[in-house]
Motif scaffolding. Structure first.
Motif, PDB file in Angstrom:
ATOM      1  N   HIS A 249      38.653  47.766  37.530  1.00 10.53           N
ATOM      2  CA  HIS A 249      39.814  47.343  38.320  1.00 10.53           C
ATOM      3  C   HIS A 249      40.399  46.049  37.754  1.00 10.53           C
ATOM      4  CE1 HIS A 249      38.129  49.685  42.034  1.00 10.53           C
ATOM      5  NE2 HIS A 249      38.468  50.466  41.020  1.00 10.53           N
ATOM      6  N   GLY A 250      39.518  45.154  37.331  1.00  6.01           N
ATOM      7  CA  GLY A 250      39.996  43.924  36.717  1.00  6.01           C
ATOM      8  C   GLY A 250      40.796  44.201  35.457  1.00  6.01           C
ATOM      9  N   TRP A 251      40.355  45.189  34.693  1.00  2.84           N
ATOM     10  CA  TRP A 251      41.090  45.578  33.489  1.00  2.84           C
ATOM     11  C   TRP A 251      42.456  46.146  33.850  1.00  2.84           C
ATOM     12  CZ3 TRP A 251      40.871  44.992  28.370  1.00  2.84           C
ATOM     13  CH2 TRP A 251      41.604  45.862  27.567  1.00  2.84           C
ATOM     14  N   LEU A 252      42.500  46.922  34.936  1.00  2.00           N
ATOM     15  CA  LEU A 252      43.766  47.531  35.350  1.00  2.00           C
ATOM     16  C   LEU A 252      44.788  46.479  35.780  1.00  2.00           C
ATOM     17  CD1 LEU A 252      42.544  50.620  37.447  1.00  2.00           C
ATOM     18  CD2 LEU A 252      43.782  50.693  35.274  1.00  2.00           C
ATOM     19  N   ILE A 253      44.341  45.439  36.478  1.00  2.00           N
ATOM     20  CA  ILE A 253      45.288  44.482  37.052  1.00  2.00           C
ATOM     21  C   ILE A 253      45.582  43.299  36.143  1.00  2.00           C
ATOM     22  CG2 ILE A 253      44.528  45.113  39.376  1.00  2.00           C
ATOM     23  CD1 ILE A 253      43.063  42.409  39.516  1.00  2.00           C
ATOM     24  N   ARG A 254      44.961  43.269  34.983  1.00  2.00           N
ATOM     25  CA  ARG A 254      45.045  42.080  34.137  1.00  2.00           C
ATOM     26  C   ARG A 254      46.482  41.723  33.761  1.00  2.00           C
ATOM     27  NH1 ARG A 254      44.570  46.316  30.920  1.00  2.00           N
ATOM     28  NH2 ARG A 254      45.282  46.254  28.735  1.00  2.00           N
ATOM     29  N   LYS A 255      47.364  42.730  33.630  1.00  5.07           N
ATOM     30  CA  LYS A 255      48.751  42.469  33.253  1.00  5.07           C
ATOM     31  C   LYS A 255      49.680  42.399  34.465  1.00  5.07           C
ATOM     32  CE  LYS A 255      48.423  44.560  28.654  1.00  5.07           C
ATOM     33  NZ  LYS A 255      48.965  45.612  27.742  1.00  5.07           N
ATOM     34  N   ARG A 256      49.103  42.616  35.660  1.00  6.02           N
ATOM     35  CA  ARG A 256      49.839  42.501  36.925  1.00  6.02           C
ATOM     36  C   ARG A 256      50.996  43.495  37.027  1.00  6.02           C
ATOM     37  NH1 ARG A 256      48.352  37.524  35.062  1.00  6.02           N
ATOM     38  NH2 ARG A 256      47.110  36.243  36.496  1.00  6.02           N
ATOM     39  N   GLU A 257      50.855  44.641  36.389  1.00  7.41           N
ATOM     40  CA  GLU A 257      51.890  45.667  36.484  1.00  7.41           C
ATOM     41  C   GLU A 257      51.718  46.457  37.771  1.00  7.41           C
ATOM     42  OE1 GLU A 257      51.704  47.986  32.950  1.00  7.41           O
ATOM     43  OE2 GLU A 257      52.380  46.346  31.653  1.00  7.41           O
ATOM     44  N   ARG A 258      52.830  46.775  38.414  1.00  8.25           N
ATOM     45  CA  ARG A 258      52.796  47.369  39.759  1.00  8.25           C
ATOM     46  C   ARG A 258      51.951  48.632  39.829  1.00  8.25           C
ATOM     47  NH1 ARG A 258      57.843  46.650  43.604  1.00  8.25           N
ATOM     48  NH2 ARG A 258      58.490  44.535  43.089  1.00  8.25           N
ATOM     49  N   ASP A 259      52.210  49.568  38.941  1.00 10.25           N
ATOM     50  CA  ASP A 259      51.519  50.854  39.005  1.00 10.25           C
ATOM     51  C   ASP A 259      50.019  50.685  38.815  1.00 10.25           C
ATOM     52  OD1 ASP A 259      53.899  52.123  39.446  1.00 10.25           O
ATOM     53  OD2 ASP A 259      54.146  52.827  37.381  1.00 10.25           O
ATOM     54  N   ASP A 260      49.623  49.822  37.906  1.00  4.46           N
ATOM     55  CA  ASP A 260      48.201  49.614  37.653  1.00  4.46           C
ATOM     56  C   ASP A 260      47.522  48.898  38.815  1.00  4.46           C
ATOM     57  OD1 ASP A 260      48.238  50.893  35.213  1.00  4.46           O
ATOM     58  OD2 ASP A 260      48.636  49.060  34.083  1.00  4.46           O
ATOM     59  N   CYS A 261      48.214  47.940  39.426  1.00  5.08           N
ATOM     60  CA  CYS A 261      47.645  47.244  40.585  1.00  5.08           C
ATOM     61  C   CYS A 261      47.473  48.204  41.752  1.00  5.08           C
ATOM     62  CB  CYS A 261      48.541  46.071  40.995  1.00  5.08           C
ATOM     63  SG  CYS A 261      48.548  44.692  39.820  1.00  5.08           S
ATOM     64  N   PHE A 262      48.456  49.086  41.942  1.00  2.33           N
ATOM     65  CA  PHE A 262      48.361  50.055  43.031  1.00  2.33           C
ATOM     66  C   PHE A 262      47.254  51.069  42.760  1.00  2.33           C
ATOM     67  CE2 PHE A 262      50.197  53.644  45.628  1.00  2.33           C
ATOM     68  CZ  PHE A 262      49.958  53.039  46.843  1.00  2.33           C
ATOM     69  N   LYS A 263      47.088  51.435  41.502  1.00  2.26           N
ATOM     70  CA  LYS A 263      46.017  52.353  41.137  1.00  2.26           C
ATOM     71  C   LYS A 263      44.656  51.729  41.433  1.00  2.26           C
ATOM     72  CE  LYS A 263      44.146  55.019  37.247  1.00  2.26           C
ATOM     73  NZ  LYS A 263      44.303  55.380  35.810  1.00  2.26           N
ATOM     74  N   ALA A 264      44.494  50.459  41.077  1.00  4.31           N
ATOM     75  CA  ALA A 264      43.225  49.771  41.341  1.00  4.31           C
ATOM     76  C   ALA A 264      42.943  49.746  42.840  1.00  4.31           C
ATOM     77  CB  ALA A 264      43.280  48.353  40.781  1.00  4.31           C
ATOM     78  N   PHE A 265      43.973  49.456  43.628  1.00  2.01           N
ATOM     79  CA  PHE A 265      43.786  49.460  45.079  1.00  2.01           C
ATOM     80  C   PHE A 265      43.356  50.833  45.579  1.00  2.01           C
ATOM     81  CE2 PHE A 265      45.846  50.824  49.038  1.00  2.01           C
ATOM     82  CZ  PHE A 265      45.117  50.065  49.937  1.00  2.01           C
ATOM     83  N   ARG A 266      44.045  51.871  45.166  1.00  2.00           N
ATOM     84  CA  ARG A 266      43.759  53.223  45.662  1.00  2.00           C
ATOM     85  C   ARG A 266      42.358  53.696  45.303  1.00  2.00           C
ATOM     86  NH1 ARG A 266      45.875  57.008  43.452  1.00  2.00           N
ATOM     87  NH2 ARG A 266      47.037  56.051  41.738  1.00  2.00           N
ATOM     88  N   LEU A 267      41.821  53.225  44.182  1.00  2.00           N
ATOM     89  CA  LEU A 267      40.520  53.694  43.725  1.00  2.00           C
ATOM     90  C   LEU A 267      39.358  52.922  44.338  1.00  2.00           C
ATOM     91  CD1 LEU A 267      41.315  54.233  39.946  1.00  2.00           C
ATOM     92  CD2 LEU A 267      40.992  56.000  41.690  1.00  2.00           C
ATOM     93  N   ASN A 268      39.650  51.908  45.139  1.00  3.05           N
ATOM     94  CA  ASN A 268      38.582  51.080  45.681  1.00  3.05           C
ATOM     95  C   ASN A 268      37.649  51.830  46.617  1.00  3.05           C
ATOM     96  OD1 ASN A 268      38.062  47.941  45.508  1.00  3.05           O
ATOM     97  ND2 ASN A 268      40.181  48.309  44.878  1.00  3.05           N
ATOM     98  N   HIS A 269      38.136  52.891  47.242  1.00  3.59           N
ATOM     99  CA  HIS A 269      37.263  53.596  48.174  1.00  3.59           C
ATOM    100  C   HIS A 269      36.073  54.222  47.438  1.00  3.59           C
ATOM    101  CE1 HIS A 269      38.430  57.819  47.293  1.00  3.59           C
ATOM    102  NE2 HIS A 269      39.587  57.291  46.955  1.00  3.59           N
ATOM    103  N   TRP A 270      36.231  54.503  46.142  1.00  3.81           N
ATOM    104  CA  TRP A 270      35.098  55.029  45.366  1.00  3.81           C
ATOM    105  C   TRP A 270      34.024  53.961  45.188  1.00  3.81           C
ATOM    106  CZ3 TRP A 270      34.429  59.936  45.085  1.00  3.81           C
ATOM    107  CH2 TRP A 270      35.531  60.803  45.062  1.00  3.81           C
ATOM    108  N   LEU A 271      34.436  52.708  45.104  1.00  2.05           N
ATOM    109  CA  LEU A 271      33.477  51.616  45.007  1.00  2.05           C
ATOM    110  C   LEU A 271      32.662  51.525  46.296  1.00  2.05           C
ATOM    111  CD1 LEU A 271      34.280  48.161  43.448  1.00  2.05           C
ATOM    112  CD2 LEU A 271      32.833  48.331  45.463  1.00  2.05           C
ATOM    113  N   GLY A 272      33.346  51.606  47.439  1.00  3.84           N
ATOM    114  CA  GLY A 272      32.652  51.591  48.714  1.00  3.84           C
ATOM    115  C   GLY A 272      31.741  52.792  48.886  1.00  3.84           C
TER     116      GLY A 272
END
Length: 286
Positions: A249-272
């Motif tokens: 997720h850190g890799w996804l958000i490193r450039k602060r691009e909208r689509d990648d940040c939203f993707k990181a958020f959506r995938l967090n439930h797999w971490l939980g």
């Protein structure tokens, strides 16, 4: 007309976006397993699974009414049913009230302790939608709201809320701040324009670093807390896998691009889910 109304109600409660209620579900189920020292029984699993879905849906109704004047200026939220005028605020609040009452009905099948704590959970749910106007880190308020299933789970199983429940809530709060900051990074430009307060704005150029620190604190607290039988290899492996997901997720958000940040958020439930499977698996073989 009936089908159109139903479609609007489903949009209102984010039926097509299950990630939101799954983010609530996994720490709640984890707390149930910890409190019961294993499988807590189908009754409590069903009560807390359905209750989580209902309360998250009710929260969406309240949030959309509270934010309707702001959401119309944000591209991602401008077409929400209340914001676009397809549903009235009164109708949305009525739907939310019905859902909350249904959730309370489920709590009534547990015990007095869980019923009492449900009022505190409701209070936090009501406060959060308005925190974004006054609190520079409203994600912390959301963290309490999205973590309150933990003390309620302990109350339902043990008729009390021990210190361990609050330790887990504290740790889970960091996870919520992490993924909701990712979510806030998606709308940062719009939120700056309309004067909304979010952690993504408050943290500024330290947003990515703060997200990664929050992941670290969450995983450390849950790894060190006595949630599974001592030296459980299954749990340690699960924590390690969750850590790898956090790094991704850190890799996804490193450039602060909208689509990648939203993707990181959506995938967090797999971490939980990963942390939950580590807990459930550890108690299964204990």
């Amino acid at each position: 007309m009936l089908k159109q109304k139903l479609d609007l109600y489903l949009q209102l409660i984010r039926w097509d976006r299950p990630a939101g209620w799954l983010l609530l579900l996994w720490p709640t189920l984890s707390a149930l397993w910890v409190a019961a020292h294993g499988f807590p029984g189908w009754h409590l699993v069903l009560v807390f699974t359905l209750g989580t879905f209902l309360m998250r849906s009710a929260g969406c109704c309240l949030n959309d009414v509270a934010d309707r004047d702001f959401d119309r200026h944000v591209k991602r939220t401008a077409q929400r049913p209340v914001t676009s005028g397809r549903l009235s605020s009164r109708e949305a609040l009525l739907v939310g009230a019905v859902l909350a009452l249904l959730a309370f009905g489920l709590v009534l099948t547990t015990n007095i302790a869980a019923i009492q704590w449900s009022f505190a959970a409701l209070a936090v749910t009501l406060i959060y939608p308005f925190a974004k106007r006054y609190v520079s880190m409203p994600q912390a308020v959301l963290g309490v709201a999205f973590s309150f299933g933990i003390p309620m789970a302990f109350a339902a199983v043990q008729s009390r809320v021990p210190m361990l429940a609050w330790v887990l809530l504290f740790g889970n709060l960091f996870w919520v701040i992490a993924y909701d900051t990712e979510y806030a990074m998606v709308d940062r430009d719009d939120d700056l324009r309309i004067g909304m307060k979010t952690s993504a704005i408050t943290l500024g150029r330290f947003d990515v670093a703060a997200v990664m620190l929050c992941y670290l604190f969450y995983l450390l607290i849950w790894a060190l807390a006595p949630v599974v039988p001592a030296q459980s290899a299954i749990y340690l492996i699960a924590i390690a896998v969750a850590g790898l997901q956090a790094l991704w997720h850190g890799w996804l958000i490193r450039k602060r691009e909208r689509d990648d940040c939203f993707k990181a958020f959506r995938l967090n439930h797999w971490l939980g889910f990963t942390v939950f499977t580590g807990i459930a698996g550890s108690w299964l073989v204990a």
